[in-house]
Design a protein around this motif. Structure first.
Motif, short mmCIF file in Angstrom:
data_model
loop_
_atom_site.label_atom_id
_atom_site.label_comp_id
_atom_site.label_asym_id
_atom_site.label_seq_id
_atom_site.Cartn_x
_atom_site.Cartn_y
_atom_site.Cartn_z
N GLU A 1 0.73 -1.16 0.04
CA GLU A 1 -0.19 0.03 -0.06
C GLU A 1 0.94 1.30 0.00
O GLU A 1 0.49 2.34 -0.76
CB GLU A 1 -1.04 -0.08 1.21
N ARG A 2 1.97 1.47 0.85
CA ARG A 2 2.84 2.38 0.81
C ARG A 2 3.39 2.57 -0.75
O ARG A 2 3.55 3.87 -1.06
CB ARG A 2 3.72 2.35 1.84
N ALA A 3 3.99 1.59 -0.95
CA ALA A 3 4.54 1.69 -2.42
C ALA A 3 3.65 2.13 -3.45
O ALA A 3 4.01 3.00 -4.39
CB ALA A 3 5.16 0.40 -2.83
N LEU A 4 2.36 1.65 -3.49
CA LEU A 4 1.20 2.23 -4.49
C LEU A 4 0.96 3.65 -4.28
O LEU A 4 0.87 4.44 -5.15
CB LEU A 4 0.23 1.24 -4.44
N ALA A 5 0.96 4.08 -3.01
CA ALA A 5 0.67 5.37 -2.78
C ALA A 5 1.77 6.45 -2.99
O ALA A 5 1.83 7.54 -3.67
CB ALA A 5 0.41 5.58 -1.03
N GLU A 6 3.08 6.15 -2.90
CA GLU A 6 4.19 6.64 -3.41
C GLU A 6 4.16 6.77 -4.83
O GLU A 6 4.45 7.79 -5.42
CB GLU A 6 5.51 6.02 -2.64
N ALA A 7 3.86 5.73 -5.54
CA ALA A 7 3.99 5.66 -7.11
C ALA A 7 2.92 6.64 -7.68
O ALA A 7 3.15 7.66 -8.35
CB ALA A 7 3.36 4.29 -7.58
N GLU A 8 1.76 6.56 -6.76
CA GLU A 8 0.79 7.82 -7.38
C GLU A 8 1.31 9.18 -6.90
O GLU A 8 1.12 10.06 -7.67
CB GLU A 8 -0.59 7.52 -6.57
N ARG A 9 1.94 9.29 -5.81
CA ARG A 9 2.50 10.65 -5.32
C ARG A 9 3.39 11.15 -6.30
O ARG A 9 3.49 12.23 -6.80
CB ARG A 9 2.99 10.75 -4.21
N LEU A 10 4.18 10.27 -7.10
CA LEU A 10 5.14 10.67 -7.97
C LEU A 10 4.83 10.71 -9.56
O LEU A 10 5.55 11.00 -10.34
CB LEU A 10 6.37 9.47 -7.83
N GLY A 11 3.54 10.48 -9.47
CA GLY A 11 2.95 10.64 -11.05
C GLY A 11 2.28 9.33 -11.67
O GLY A 11 2.02 9.41 -12.76
N GLY A 12 2.70 8.22 -10.99
CA GLY A 12 1.85 6.96 -11.39
C GLY A 12 0.53 6.80 -11.18
O GLY A 12 -0.07 7.76 -10.62
N THR A 13 -0.17 5.80 -11.72
CA THR A 13 -1.54 5.54 -11.49
C THR A 13 -1.53 3.95 -11.14
O THR A 13 -1.18 3.06 -11.70
CB THR A 13 -2.21 5.73 -12.96
N VAL B 1 1.76 -13.68 -0.05
CA VAL B 1 2.28 -12.58 -0.56
C VAL B 1 0.99 -11.39 -0.86
O VAL B 1 -0.17 -11.99 -1.20
CB VAL B 1 2.88 -12.71 -1.72
N THR B 2 1.12 -10.16 -0.80
CA THR B 2 0.44 -9.10 -1.32
C THR B 2 1.00 -8.60 -2.41
O THR B 2 2.23 -8.21 -2.32
CB THR B 2 0.12 -8.19 -0.11
N VAL B 3 0.09 -8.33 -3.28
CA VAL B 3 0.65 -7.63 -4.63
C VAL B 3 -0.17 -6.29 -5.10
O VAL B 3 -1.31 -6.06 -4.59
CB VAL B 3 0.70 -8.70 -5.96
N GLY B 4 0.21 -5.49 -6.00
CA GLY B 4 -0.25 -4.49 -6.47
C GLY B 4 0.40 -4.17 -7.90
O GLY B 4 1.33 -4.43 -8.13
N HIS B 5 -0.31 -3.34 -8.62
CA HIS B 5 0.27 -3.18 -10.00
C HIS B 5 -0.21 -1.52 -10.23
O HIS B 5 -0.94 -0.96 -9.80
CB HIS B 5 -0.61 -3.78 -10.90
N PHE B 6 0.77 -0.84 -10.73
CA PHE B 6 0.74 0.58 -11.18
C PHE B 6 1.31 0.69 -12.58
O PHE B 6 2.08 0.14 -12.89
CB PHE B 6 1.34 1.45 -10.12
N ARG B 7 0.85 1.86 -13.05
CA ARG B 7 1.31 2.22 -14.39
C ARG B 7 2.24 3.35 -14.09
O ARG B 7 1.98 4.40 -13.17
CB ARG B 7 0.43 2.76 -15.57
N ASP B 8 3.63 3.34 -14.59
CA ASP B 8 4.33 4.71 -14.27
C ASP B 8 4.10 5.68 -15.40
O ASP B 8 3.16 5.52 -16.06
CB ASP B 8 5.86 4.00 -14.48
N PRO B 9 4.79 6.73 -15.28
CA PRO B 9 4.39 8.10 -16.15
C PRO B 9 4.25 7.55 -17.41
O PRO B 9 3.74 8.41 -18.37
CB PRO B 9 5.29 8.93 -15.64
N ALA B 10 5.24 6.72 -18.01
CA ALA B 10 5.27 6.43 -19.40
C ALA B 10 4.11 5.22 -19.90
O ALA B 10 4.07 4.79 -20.87
CB ALA B 10 6.55 6.06 -19.62
#
Length: 128
Positions: free
Chosen positions: A84-96, A109-118
């Protein structure tokens, strides 16, 4: 200390065809039926690939899976202490944020996905 890449996966609408392709191409043994969160793959179609050691004994484990409703993708996962912390940080830095956190109780294990700014799809995985 930087967070390491800990897993990769290849997902698509025909996981059996993917397993056959990568077995023929790279010799990967990936029998279906591994424990996985249903948000990642049809639960009876996911396969783990053990880490195949390189000359220095390193290697990254992976997985092949998906199902009829799965979009094709190849993703790598970075190991983090708190998804959760990593996903929130990705969003703060411009990821989705795309997914998660999602817990795979069978795999512990717990997992999450995000899209980077590209637009690249990246996974994060951790104990929580």
């Amino acid at each position: 200390m930087a967070d390491p890449v800990v897993h990769f996966e290849i997902i698509g609408p025909d996981p059996a065809a993917l397993r056959s392709f990568y077995s023929g191409l790279f010799g990967w043994d990936a029998p279906p039926g591994a424990s996985v969160a249903p948000e990642i793959s049809d639960t009876d179609q996911y396969s783990f690939i053990d880490a195949i050691p390189t000359g220095d004994s390193s290697g990254i484990p992976g997985g092949i899976g998906g199902g009829a409703q799965s979009a094709a993708r190849a993703t790598f996962y970075v190991g983090v202490p708190d998804v959760e912390r990593a996903l929130a940080e990705a969003e703060r830095l411009g990821g989705t944020r795309i997914l998660g956190p999602v817990r795979n109780e069978g795999g512990g294990v717990t997992v999450g996905h995000f899209r980077d700014p590209a637009g690249n799809l990246i996974g994060v995985a951790g104990p929580r």
